[in-house]
Scaffold this motif. Structure first.
Motif, PDB file in Angstrom:
ATOM      1  N   PRO A 145       0.831  -1.210   0.000  1.00  0.00           N
ATOM      2  CA  PRO A 145       0.000   0.000   0.000  1.00  0.00           C
ATOM      3  C   PRO A 145       0.863   1.257   0.000  1.00  0.00           C
ATOM      4  N   GLN A 146       0.336   2.308  -0.598  1.00  0.00           N
ATOM      5  CA  GLN A 146       0.998   3.609  -0.604  1.00  0.00           C
ATOM      6  C   GLN A 146      -0.078   4.695  -0.646  1.00  0.00           C
ATOM      7  N   LEU A 147       0.294   5.899  -0.366  1.00  0.00           N
ATOM      8  CA  LEU A 147      -0.670   6.993  -0.399  1.00  0.00           C
ATOM      9  C   LEU A 147      -1.008   7.329  -1.849  1.00  0.00           C
ATOM     10  N   PRO A 148      -2.293   7.470  -2.151  1.00  0.00           N
ATOM     11  CA  PRO A 148      -2.643   7.867  -3.516  1.00  0.00           C
ATOM     12  C   PRO A 148      -2.217   9.309  -3.761  1.00  0.00           C
ATOM     13  N   ASP A 149      -1.990   9.606  -5.005  1.00  0.00           N
ATOM     14  CA  ASP A 149      -1.518  10.937  -5.374  1.00  0.00           C
ATOM     15  C   ASP A 149      -2.210  11.344  -6.668  1.00  0.00           C
ATOM     16  N   ALA A 150      -2.572  12.609  -6.745  1.00  0.00           N
ATOM     17  CA  ALA A 150      -3.214  13.129  -7.960  1.00  0.00           C
ATOM     18  C   ALA A 150      -2.612  14.485  -8.277  1.00  0.00           C
ATOM     19  N   GLY A 151      -2.452  14.742  -9.536  1.00  0.00           N
ATOM     20  CA  GLY A 151      -1.925  16.031  -9.981  1.00  0.00           C
ATOM     21  C   GLY A 151      -2.634  16.500 -11.239  1.00  0.00           C
ATOM     22  N   VAL A 152      -2.822  17.790 -11.326  1.00  0.00           N
ATOM     23  CA  VAL A 152      -3.460  18.378 -12.499  1.00  0.00           C
ATOM     24  C   VAL A 152      -2.373  18.986 -13.377  1.00  0.00           C
ATOM     25  N   LEU A 153      -2.385  18.607 -14.646  1.00  0.00           N
ATOM     26  CA  LEU A 153      -1.457  19.185 -15.611  1.00  0.00           C
ATOM     27  C   LEU A 153      -2.060  20.499 -16.093  1.00  0.00           C
ATOM     28  N   ALA A 154      -1.345  21.564 -15.905  1.00  0.00           N
ATOM     29  CA  ALA A 154      -1.877  22.902 -16.181  1.00  0.00           C
ATOM     30  C   ALA A 154      -2.119  23.126 -17.666  1.00  0.00           C
ATOM     31  N   PRO A 155      -3.195  23.851 -17.985  1.00  0.00           N
ATOM     32  CA  PRO A 155      -3.421  24.202 -19.391  1.00  0.00           C
ATOM     33  C   PRO A 155      -2.410  25.248 -19.832  1.00  0.00           C
ATOM     34  N   ALA A 156      -2.222  25.348 -21.134  1.00  0.00           N
ATOM     35  CA  ALA A 156      -1.272  26.321 -21.684  1.00  0.00           C
ATOM     36  C   ALA A 156      -1.898  27.045 -22.873  1.00  0.00           C
ATOM     37  N   LEU A 157      -1.605  28.330 -22.984  1.00  0.00           N
ATOM     38  CA  LEU A 157      -2.054  29.152 -24.115  1.00  0.00           C
ATOM     39  C   LEU A 157      -0.857  29.876 -24.695  1.00  0.00           C
ATOM     40  N   ARG A 158      -0.774  29.888 -26.029  1.00  0.00           N
ATOM     41  CA  ARG A 158       0.285  30.627 -26.719  1.00  0.00           C
ATOM     42  C   ARG A 158      -0.327  31.371 -27.896  1.00  0.00           C
ATOM     43  N   THR A 159      -0.095  32.691 -27.939  1.00  0.00           N
ATOM     44  CA  THR A 159      -0.600  33.506 -29.044  1.00  0.00           C
ATOM     45  C   THR A 159       0.188  34.798 -29.126  1.00  0.00           C
ATOM     46  N   VAL A 160       0.114  35.443 -30.259  1.00  0.00           N
ATOM     47  CA  VAL A 160       0.688  36.771 -30.475  1.00  0.00           C
ATOM     48  C   VAL A 160      -0.402  37.612 -31.103  1.00  0.00           C
ATOM     49  N   VAL A 161      -0.770  38.697 -30.434  1.00  0.00           N
ATOM     50  CA  VAL A 161      -1.866  39.539 -30.898  1.00  0.00           C
ATOM     51  C   VAL A 161      -1.278  40.823 -31.480  1.00  0.00           C
ATOM     52  N   GLY A 162      -1.832  41.275 -32.588  1.00  0.00           N
ATOM     53  CA  GLY A 162      -1.412  42.528 -33.203  1.00  0.00           C
ATOM     54  C   GLY A 162      -2.610  43.352 -33.619  1.00  0.00           C
ATOM     55  N   GLY A 163      -2.368  44.617 -33.868  1.00  0.00           N
ATOM     56  CA  GLY A 163      -3.460  45.479 -34.288  1.00  0.00           C
ATOM     57  C   GLY A 163      -2.935  46.751 -34.906  1.00  0.00           C
ATOM     58  N   ASP A 164      -3.835  47.505 -35.509  1.00  0.00           N
ATOM     59  CA  ASP A 164      -3.468  48.752 -36.180  1.00  0.00           C
ATOM     60  C   ASP A 164      -4.574  49.769 -35.929  1.00  0.00           C
ATOM     61  N   LEU A 165      -4.184  50.939 -35.440  1.00  0.00           N
ATOM     62  CA  LEU A 165      -5.107  52.033 -35.209  1.00  0.00           C
ATOM     63  C   LEU A 165      -4.678  53.185 -36.113  1.00  0.00           C
ATOM     64  N   GLY A 166      -5.588  53.705 -36.915  1.00  0.00           N
ATOM     65  CA  GLY A 166      -5.198  54.756 -37.842  1.00  0.00           C
ATOM     66  C   GLY A 166      -6.344  55.677 -38.174  1.00  0.00           C
ATOM     67  N   ALA A 167      -5.984  56.819 -38.720  1.00  0.00           N
ATOM     68  CA  ALA A 167      -6.970  57.795 -39.192  1.00  0.00           C
ATOM     69  C   ALA A 167      -6.520  58.288 -40.555  1.00  0.00           C
ATOM     70  N   GLY A 168      -7.485  58.664 -41.394  1.00  0.00           N
ATOM     71  CA  GLY A 168      -7.121  59.119 -42.729  1.00  0.00           C
ATOM     72  C   GLY A 168      -8.289  59.775 -43.434  1.00  0.00           C
ATOM     73  N   PRO A 169      -8.005  60.289 -44.604  1.00  0.00           N
ATOM     74  CA  PRO A 169      -9.062  60.940 -45.370  1.00  0.00           C
ATOM     75  C   PRO A 169      -9.989  59.915 -46.033  1.00  0.00           C
ATOM     76  N   GLY A 170     -11.214  60.330 -46.288  1.00  0.00           N
ATOM     77  CA  GLY A 170     -12.162  59.458 -46.954  1.00  0.00           C
ATOM     78  C   GLY A 170     -12.738  58.435 -46.017  1.00  0.00           C
ATOM     79  N   LEU A 171     -13.673  57.676 -46.522  1.00  0.00           N
ATOM     80  CA  LEU A 171     -14.290  56.647 -45.710  1.00  0.00           C
ATOM     81  C   LEU A 171     -13.871  55.318 -46.255  1.00  0.00           C
TER      82      LEU A 171
END
Length: 171
Positions: A145-171
């Protein structure tokens, strides 16, 4: 069919499959669904300029989970509930808002553009250790016999976010 004909046919089929897989890979790398927001009816009925809005919604593609890894001396595998990789993306948004001239007629615009970006994720997993050890020949093949053991494997997220903010003539 002669062996040389079969070999030639197998080589041609292999080449065609490789070409189709190579052509399909960029399209399947980050599939998105464009979602235009139709505001033309509002613009025509009210007689004013309205923003131009469009979105890109990514599709999630589940990957193949890593199989369990059996280790010597344990009754349960190392990763009892394996992590599942997910490939997809964050939604993209494009907005152009009209900015009327203070003096005179016409419009300028202010725009925000955030393209859909790739996202890689791993779901949580679970690692368990059984309350019994493997059969031990020193104890007549009985597990200890031994002590039971439990572990949670952590989730992982990987991303690179980009964006563009601008103003100009015309629509």
């Amino acid at each position: 069919m002669k062996p040389t004909t079969r070999g030639t046919l197998a080589a041609v089929v292999t080449g065609v499959v490789a070409a189709v897989a190579a052509a399909a890979t960029p399209a399947a790398a980050s599939p998105t669904v464009p979602v235009p927001v139709p505001l033309d009816g509002v613009e025509k009925s009210l007689g004013v300029e309205v923003p131009r809005i469009g979105m890109e919604l990514p599709l999630l593609i589940p990957g193949t989970p890593q199989g369990p890894r059996f280790t010597e001396g344990r009754l349960l595998p190392d990763r009892t509930l394996p992590q599942v990789p997910l490939n997809g993306g964050l939604p993209g948004v494009g907005v152009r808002v009209p900015l009327p001239h203070v003096l005179g007629d016409g419009y300028d615009h202010i725009g925000i553009d955030t393209p859909a970006s790739g996202l890689r994720a791993l779901t949580p997993g679970l690692a368990l250790v059984a309350p019994l050890t493997a059969p031990d020949p020193r104890h007549l093949g009985m597990p200890a016999p031994q002590l039971p053991d439990a572990g949670v494997l952590a989730p992982a997220l990987r991303t690179v976010v980009g964006g563009d903010l601008g103003a100009g003539p015309g629509l």
